[in-house]
Scaffold this active site. Structure first.
Site, PDB file in Angstrom:
ATOM      1  N   CYS A 190      31.260 -24.970  -8.725  1.00 55.19           N
ATOM      2  CA  CYS A 190      31.814 -24.070  -7.842  1.00 55.19           C
ATOM      3  C   CYS A 190      33.110 -23.846  -8.433  1.00 55.19           C
ATOM      4  CB  CYS A 190      30.881 -24.292  -6.480  1.00 55.19           C
ATOM      5  SG  CYS A 190      31.740 -25.779  -5.982  1.00 55.19           S
ATOM      6  N   HIS A 234      30.784 -25.964  -1.122  1.00 58.56           N
ATOM      7  CA  HIS A 234      30.882 -24.983  -1.924  1.00 58.56           C
ATOM      8  C   HIS A 234      32.095 -24.112  -1.789  1.00 58.56           C
ATOM      9  CE1 HIS A 234      27.994 -22.372  -4.694  1.00 58.56           C
ATOM     10  NE2 HIS A 234      28.553 -20.606  -3.935  1.00 58.56           N
ATOM     11  N   ASP A 262      30.736 -14.042  -5.175  1.00 58.03           N
ATOM     12  CA  ASP A 262      30.442 -15.693  -5.264  1.00 58.03           C
ATOM     13  C   ASP A 262      30.270 -15.503  -7.127  1.00 58.03           C
ATOM     14  OD1 ASP A 262      29.451 -18.633  -5.946  1.00 58.03           O
ATOM     15  OD2 ASP A 262      28.392 -18.016  -3.961  1.00 58.03           O
TER      16      ASP A 262
END
Length: 640
Positions: A397, A441, A457
């Site tokens: 991520c 994350h 995202d």
């Protein structure tokens, strides 16, 4: 010999947990000292000279200083105590010395609780407490059976339990770390950082440690809404994102939004001042600040478990306003960094009519390029964004978020990185959500005129399963997963859920019993304005009452004859009523014989009662069956 064995057993129980944390040579040296003392006892060799013990102590202190660069603090202090306990055994010559070692064991129990206060540690220390108390009882009664000593120790601890409970509930709470421990008490904590380099979060995700637990009022949010906001990163040097200075601002509830969620967070210590909350926070916890970039910061570092209530509104906005300095800061890039990505962003700027259009093009790019989502990506070079987008094309991520934010800034769209956690799973036993380090994350935020900061995202755009189902289902088949996320370990996750449900109650009701909870308890019992003076007065009043009750109970037991003696006294009264009174100096055998001669018709039952009383009174142990038989014979005795 027995006393030494009990002392060594006590020391092993209280020192063994420290062996997992101490340097290996210290553990071996302590074990050698214990074994040396046992060998001296078995071989009946003389104890070592005092000068030899002083030399060993000096060498041990020198080694501890070389290991920790200090003799003070939690860790060096504990290992020195463990070593000195072995040295004390080697100079133990009297019962007083043995008692000193036993009391040192009591103190070593406390040192274990300075490192961890988990249920297993507490249980092990209760066992240690029982063994040490049994050892002390045995020192005062060396010929007494060990089982009897253990029973006495259990009775003493049972007497102490009510006082311990009262002390726990009423002793004035001291905020902060126990006894103002030095900073080494806060090392070794796993969690997010105020910087992000490719690979940081991928390594953190391998940890199964709990970050925090959350209990929702009513229905919890869907997985795709469980973004737990943490540190915000603004500055980029071509490889690493850092938080930099943060400005505090007045907290104002967000505008709009769809669903409102109320919940309570139990945050594990992480040695930072970040507090985590669902986006977007609509309340401010006690003793905390709010920053201009939406972070919740505690007044002090979170060095103990912290509990706070929160309200969040999904989809809410803080408004479109942003300081010009913040916008300029959100556009900064290092000169000459990742030229290919910079050229791609410039192309998007030329082809787009608005910043929102650029964001859409970027998300489409991440979807179409089919980047590989993995916990073990290839290493990146100096131009980390170019290497990811056009070279390795694989990452976690932080790779996706970093590349997206870079592209936005290069295209003239203000952007920043937000780190935190995504998801969290409900415990199958108590329904409380557990958010782990494996849920860590990173995502991006872009500033759009008229809308303000908007969450984007790119990881979820490229790997939709990460947003909807969590990390395990988002990884490709055969990819390496954290141990507890492996599908074949469902049974082990079930055991973990049961254990964590119990541990959560322990954390909340025992370890979480702080000043606020004590104040609530006092208000519940009718003392809403209790301060340390009233708490101390109440504490000593209750302790005095408990002491008086225990004293009365003990005196009653002393005043009450044992059943064997009681039956014998009834026998003596029956004989005295027939004129055969027992003389004060007369023993039970002589008295029984004299009574049998004086009352020949009852001589057989009289002699049998006397013999049974002697066996029960002076034998190894009076059985319940024998006592019942004595009572029956005395009751059925007829002297007519």
């Amino acid at each position: 010999m027995r006393d030494l064995a009990w002392l060594v057993a006590s020391l092993l129980i209280v020192v063994a947990p420290h062996a997992l944390r101490a340097p290996w040579w210290i553990t071996l040296l302590a074990a050698f000292l214990y074994a040396w003392r046992i060998q001296i006892m078995l071989s009946r060799a003389p104890l070592p000279s005092r000068w030899l013990l002083i030399a060993v102590a000096a060498a041990a202190m020198l080694g501890v200083w070389a290991e920790y660069r200090t003799l003070f603090g939690r860790s060096p202090g504990i290992v020195l105590l463990a070593l000195f306990s072995g040295l004390k055994l080697l100079e133990m010559r009297s019962q007083r010395d043995a008692a000193v070692v036993a009391f040192l064991c009591y103190f070593l129990i406390i040192t274990n609780l300075l490192s961890t206060q988990s249920i297993p540690t507490a249980a092990a220390m209760l066992v240690a407490l029982a063994v040490i108390t049994t050892t002390l009882v045995g020192l005062g009664a060396p010929q007494r059976p060990a089982r009897a000593n253990l029973r006495t120790a259990g009775l003493l601890l049972a007497h102490a339990a009510p006082a311990a409970l009262v002390l726990f509930l009423l002793f004035p709470r001291v905020p902060g770390p126990l006894w103002g421990l030095p900073q080494d008490a806060y090392t070794g904590v796993t969690g997010l950082s105020d910087n992000m380099t490719p690979g940081n979060i991928a390594r953190l995700v391998l940890s199964d440690a709990i970050a925090f637990r959350v209990e929702f009022e009513g229905e919890p949010p869907a997985h795709r809404l469980r973004y737990w906001r943490g540190p915000v990163l603004w500055d980029f040097d071509g490889r690493t994102w850092t938080a930099g200075p943060t400005a505090l601002t007045r907290f104002e509830p967000p505008r709009g939004g769809a669903e409102t969620f109320r919940y309570e967070v139990v945050l594990e210590p992480h040695n930072r001042n970040w507090l985590f909350a669902l986006e977007t926070a609509a309340s401010l916890p006690a003793r905390s600040h709010f920053t201009a970039d939406g972070q919740l910061l505690a007044h002090d570092f979170v060095r103990d478990r912290r509990r706070y209530a929160m309200t969040s509104i999904a989809g809410a906005s803080r408004g479109p306003d942003e300081q010009p300095f913040g916008l300029r800061r959100a556009l900064r890039l290092p000169q000459g960094s990742s030229p290919r990505a910079t050229a791609l962003a410039a192309q998007w700027r030329q082809q787009s009519a608005s910043d929102a259009d650029i964001v859409s093009r970027a998300l489409k790019y991440f979807i179409e390029q089919r980047f590989l989502y993995t916990l073990d990506p290839a290493l990146l070079g100096r131009d980390s964004v170019d290497d990811f987008l056009f070279g390795t094309r694989e990452g976690f991520c932080e790779h996706f978020a970093s590349a997206f934010a870079f592209l936005m800034r290069a295209a003239g769209v203000p952007a920043r990185i937000v780190t935190g956690y995504l998801g969290g799973e409900p415990n199958s036993v108590d329904g409380i959500f557990t958010v782990r380090q494996s849920d860590a994350h990173a995502w991006a935020e872009v500033y759009l005129r008229g809308r303000g900061w908007v969450r984007v995202d790119p990881t979820s755009a490229s790997v939709p399963g990460r947003l909807d189902s969590g990390l395990a289902r988002a990884m490709t088949e055969g990819a390496a997963l954290p141990f507890m996320l492996r599908p074949e370990l469902e049974w082990l996750r079930g055991l973990r859920s049961r254990w964590e449900a119990v541990a959560h109650r322990w954390n909340v009701w025992v370890l979480g019993y702080n000043t606020e909870r004590q104040r609530d308890l006092m208000a519940f019992v009718g003392m809403p304005d209790a301060d340390w003076r009233s708490l101390t007065a109440t504490l000593f009043t209750i302790l005095g009452t408990i002491t008086a009750l225990l004293l009365a109970w003990s005196l009653r037991r002393l005043a009450r004859p044992d059943p064997v003696q009681k039956a014998w006294q009834a026998f003596c009264r029956k004989l005295a009523a027939r004129g055969v009174k027992r003389a004060p100096q007369e023993g039970p055998r002589d008295y029984s014989e004299r009574a049998a001669r004086a009352l020949p018709r009852a001589q057989r039952p009289i002699r049998s009662i006397g013999a049974l009383y002697i066996a029960l009174r002076y034998g190894a142990q009076a059985s319940a069956q024998g006592i019942a038989e004595l009572r029956r014979r005395v009751r059925e005795l007829r002297l007519t």
